[in-house]
Design an enzyme around this catalytic site. Structure first.
Site, mmCIF file in Angstrom:
data_model
loop_
_atom_site.group_PDB
_atom_site.id
_atom_site.type_symbol
_atom_site.label_atom_id
_atom_site.label_comp_id
_atom_site.label_asym_id
_atom_site.label_seq_id
_atom_site.Cartn_x
_atom_site.Cartn_y
_atom_site.Cartn_z
ATOM 1 N N GLY A 101 0.801 -1.218 0.000
ATOM 2 C CA GLY A 101 0.000 0.000 0.000
ATOM 3 C C GLY A 101 0.828 1.259 0.000
ATOM 4 O O GLY A 101 0.327 2.340 0.303
ATOM 5 N N SER A 102 2.107 1.145 -0.368
ATOM 6 C CA SER A 102 2.993 2.305 -0.356
ATOM 7 C C SER A 102 2.971 3.080 -1.675
ATOM 8 O O SER A 102 3.540 4.162 -1.769
ATOM 9 C CB SER A 102 4.428 1.870 -0.050
ATOM 10 N N GLY A 103 2.340 2.506 -2.710
ATOM 11 C CA GLY A 103 2.271 3.186 -3.997
ATOM 12 C C GLY A 103 3.448 2.921 -4.900
ATOM 13 O O GLY A 103 3.610 3.585 -5.924
ATOM 14 N N LEU A 104 4.276 1.929 -4.557
ATOM 15 C CA LEU A 104 5.458 1.595 -5.362
ATOM 16 C C LEU A 104 5.256 0.307 -6.152
ATOM 17 O O LEU A 104 6.225 -0.266 -6.656
ATOM 18 C CB LEU A 104 6.692 1.469 -4.461
ATOM 19 N N GLY A 105 4.024 -0.163 -6.234
ATOM 20 C CA GLY A 105 3.762 -1.417 -6.940
ATOM 21 C C GLY A 105 4.201 -2.627 -6.147
ATOM 22 O O GLY A 105 4.558 -3.656 -6.718
ATOM 23 N N SER A 107 2.677 -4.901 -4.170
ATOM 24 C CA SER A 107 1.941 -6.166 -4.299
ATOM 25 C C SER A 107 2.264 -6.868 -5.613
ATOM 26 O O SER A 107 2.526 -8.077 -5.635
ATOM 27 C CB SER A 107 0.429 -5.910 -4.195
ATOM 28 N N GLU A 139 -3.132 -11.774 -10.171
ATOM 29 C CA GLU A 139 -3.514 -10.692 -9.256
ATOM 30 C C GLU A 139 -4.880 -10.111 -9.575
ATOM 31 O O GLU A 139 -5.708 -9.914 -8.671
ATOM 32 C CB GLU A 139 -2.437 -9.608 -9.298
ATOM 33 N N ASP A 151 2.623 -2.428 -13.165
ATOM 34 C CA ASP A 151 3.501 -2.859 -12.079
ATOM 35 C C ASP A 151 4.144 -4.212 -12.344
ATOM 36 O O ASP A 151 5.321 -4.428 -12.044
ATOM 37 C CB ASP A 151 2.723 -2.920 -10.764
#
Length: 338
Positions: A101-105, A107, A139, A151
């Site tokens: 959930g950090s926005g860096l892809g 998952s 996913e 991502d």
């Protein structure tokens, strides 16, 4: 993991199916990690630190993702089904450098990482395109997690890439060869700030998808401009024009906020207010928005000033470098001790 530099959101269906998407992104030296160890205990053991899940299972062909560690189980279920494999005992361990959930892809990077480990372990005939496509299907379709396509391809290919997203899930990855001095200048001119709040991107992405499906004119026109920003940024990057780079990021952030109501919030706006006062030229939230990391562009001589100002907000600045390599895996063989 990756920084989405421009065009993010245009890789999400139905926009990419209706209009085609363009994204410029680059991988950085924050990673996800997976280790698979063959065992003889007759169990499937999952130690997923990133999901706070530690549990052993009997040898079965399907593990229920709803009970925890969905990314690990999603990959396992698909591999067993796709290649008609008999379950065998193993232990899998996963962890990462940044929170989900950090926005860096994160998952999607983890799904690619897990998949790459299985490919190496089982000697499966999959290249970067096949791994990316399979990770996307696991996913988005098998697990039903909302999101786009960039991502998975970023994690598998690595480096700076200009990506094209067409209908029927067709993706074309165009690697960009950027001069070393431009990469150095970009690293010196960028600051990555974690707000201290991870978030789920699903609600934001679902709202963006609804706006596209229903023909919301403001949202669709904003996404058209965001897609164009990927082309504009590619040229700015090739020339090393950091002022143009910052301007494009700033304009894209204003358009991004029109895509969904929860992309920004008072906490994010406060970070922007503080950053602009401390010398930032522009910024945008990485990923879907709502929290996670914010990328700021700043003159290198004011970077420390900006860093000090943001630290007072309770988050932290994450040092990073751009990385040329994508996901890679290797086997470690035990040798007899003499």
């Amino acid at each position: 993991m990756r920084l989405g530099l421009a065009g993010g959101g245009s890789d999400v269906s139905p926009y990419s199916d209706m209009y085609g998407g363009l994204v410029l992104n680059a991988t950085i030296n924050l990673s996800t990690f997976t280790t698979i160890e063959e065992t003889s205990d007759g169990l499937i053991t999952i130690d997923a630190d990133d999901a706070s899940y530690h549990k052993s299972h009997p040898l079965v062909p399907f593990l229920d993702p709803s009970e925890g560690a969905p990314l690990v189980k999603g990959v396992y279920n698909r591999i067993v089904r796709e290649y008609s494999l008999d379950p065998r005992p193993f232990r899998i361990t996963t962890y990462n450098d940044a929170p989900i959930g950090s926005g860096l892809g994160t998952s999607s990077s983890m799904v690619v990482c897990i998949l790459k480990a299985f490919v190496e372990w089982l000697s499966l005939p999959l290249g970067d395109y096949e791994i990316s496509r399979l990770a996307y299907e696991i996913e988005r379709k098998d697990l039903g997690l909302s999101g786009g396509k960039q991502d998975q391809y970023a994690a598998a290919f690595g480096g700076f890439n200009f990506m094209e997203f067409l209908k029927d899930d067709l993706v074309i990855v165009n690697p960009l060869k950027i001069k070393r001095w431009i990469v150095d200048e970009l690293e010196a001119s960028m600051l990555l700030y974690f707000t201290g709040v991870s978030r789920s991107s699903a609600a934001i992405i679902d709202e963006e998808q609804r706006n596209t499906s229903t023909g919301n004119r403001v949202a669709v026109e904003a996404m058209h401009r965001i897609k164009q920003s990927a082309i504009d940024m590619k040229y700015a990057l090739f020339k090393g024009d950091m002022d143009a780079f910052a301007r494009i990021i700033g304009e894209a952030w204003e358009d991004k906020k029109k895509m969904a109501s929860s992309i920004t919030n008072p906490m994010i706006q406060q970070a922007f207010d503080v950053a602009m006062t401390a010398g930032a030229k522009a910024g945008k939230v990485s990923g879907a928005g709502g929290g996670g990391f914010i990328m700021f562009m700043v003159d290198p001589v004011r970077k420390k000033e900006l860093e000090r100002a943001l630290k007072n907000l309770g988050g932290f600045v994450m040092p990073f470098k751009f990385s040329e390599s994508g996901a890679h895996a290797w086997k470690k063989y035990e040798t007899d001790k003499v």
